[in-house]
Design a protein around this motif. Sequence first.
Motif, PDB file in Angstrom:
ATOM      1  N   THR A  79       0.831  -1.200   0.000  1.00 55.96           N
ATOM      2  CA  THR A  79       0.000   0.000   0.000  1.00 55.96           C
ATOM      3  C   THR A  79       0.868   1.254   0.000  1.00 55.96           C
ATOM      4  OG1 THR A  79      -1.716  -1.218   1.198  1.00 55.96           O
ATOM      5  CG2 THR A  79      -1.877   1.179   1.194  1.00 55.96           C
ATOM      6  N   ALA A  80       1.971   1.217   0.725  1.00 55.60           N
ATOM      7  CA  ALA A  80       2.896   2.357   0.724  1.00 55.60           C
ATOM      8  C   ALA A  80       3.497   2.570  -0.662  1.00 55.60           C
ATOM      9  CB  ALA A  80       3.999   2.145   1.755  1.00 55.60           C
ATOM     10  N   VAL A  81       3.866   1.473  -1.329  1.00 52.32           N
ATOM     11  CA  VAL A  81       4.419   1.580  -2.678  1.00 52.32           C
ATOM     12  C   VAL A  81       3.353   2.096  -3.641  1.00 52.32           C
ATOM     13  CG1 VAL A  81       5.346   0.228  -4.597  1.00 52.32           C
ATOM     14  CG2 VAL A  81       6.209  -0.138  -2.294  1.00 52.32           C
ATOM     15  N   LEU A  82       2.111   1.617  -3.478  1.00 49.96           N
ATOM     16  CA  LEU A  82       1.017   2.106  -4.309  1.00 49.96           C
ATOM     17  C   LEU A  82       0.803   3.602  -4.099  1.00 49.96           C
ATOM     18  CD1 LEU A  82      -1.414   1.531  -6.217  1.00 49.96           C
ATOM     19  CD2 LEU A  82      -2.759   1.178  -4.142  1.00 49.96           C
ATOM     20  N   GLY A  83       0.908   4.061  -2.871  1.00 47.66           N
ATOM     21  CA  GLY A  83       0.770   5.492  -2.600  1.00 47.66           C
ATOM     22  C   GLY A  83       1.860   6.300  -3.275  1.00 47.66           C
ATOM     23  N   GLN A  84       3.091   5.817  -3.197  1.00 50.78           N
ATOM     24  CA  GLN A  84       4.194   6.534  -3.826  1.00 50.78           C
ATOM     25  C   GLN A  84       4.043   6.535  -5.348  1.00 50.78           C
ATOM     26  OE1 GLN A  84       8.217   4.923  -3.293  1.00 50.78           O
ATOM     27  NE2 GLN A  84       8.838   7.006  -2.718  1.00 50.78           N
ATOM     28  N   ALA A  85       3.677   5.400  -5.913  1.00 47.26           N
ATOM     29  CA  ALA A  85       3.489   5.325  -7.364  1.00 47.26           C
ATOM     30  C   ALA A  85       2.334   6.212  -7.819  1.00 47.26           C
ATOM     31  CB  ALA A  85       3.241   3.882  -7.783  1.00 47.26           C
ATOM     32  N   SER A  86       1.273   6.257  -7.034  1.00 46.74           N
ATOM     33  CA  SER A  86       0.129   7.107  -7.385  1.00 46.74           C
ATOM     34  C   SER A  86       0.505   8.583  -7.320  1.00 46.74           C
ATOM     35  CB  SER A  86      -1.039   6.832  -6.449  1.00 46.74           C
ATOM     36  OG  SER A  86      -1.460   5.498  -6.565  1.00 46.74           O
ATOM     37  N   ALA A  87       1.304   8.940  -6.343  1.00 41.68           N
ATOM     38  CA  ALA A  87       1.739  10.330  -6.235  1.00 41.68           C
ATOM     39  C   ALA A  87       2.577  10.729  -7.447  1.00 41.68           C
ATOM     40  CB  ALA A  87       2.531  10.537  -4.949  1.00 41.68           C
TER      41      ALA A  87
END
Length: 160
Positions: A79-87
């Motif tokens: 989820t943290a990686v998804l947040g960074q990728a989404s940003a």
Amino acid sequence: MTPTRWTTPVAVVLVAGVLGVALAGPLESFGLPLTRLPWTAVAAVLLLAVAVLALGWPVRRWNRGHRDRPLDPLRAARTAVLGQASALAGAALLGWYLGQVAYLLPDVAYPLPRQSAVSLLVAAGASAVLLVAGLLVERWCRLPDDDDEPPTGAAGLRSR
């Protein structure tokens, strides 16, 4: 994984914006109408932002002390990686759309470029929402600081 610094999304927005301005003219001269944006593109970006927030919410609740269910550490990391990728994706889209708006600014007095600029600004707003959602979820996924552990490394030696 290191947290995203504020300079990274700003740099991505600037680079994508320059590319948007530089490539809009040549690609349009080849017959690709880049400035025509379907409403589904905006809806998809907003839906992605909502999905990122929904996936990050359980991690936020767990970090805030609502630990009624165990949290899978691998899920939290993903989820943290998804947040960074989404940003970063939101920043790239924001820069691309703003670059195309900048390309259209000289012709905005005419109806068709004005309509395209408005739709691109709406898409840029949706991209900004994705950027903020990604940064927010990444922040939610940070582990709380453990005050019980002694400091380690060179920084810990200097603080003694």
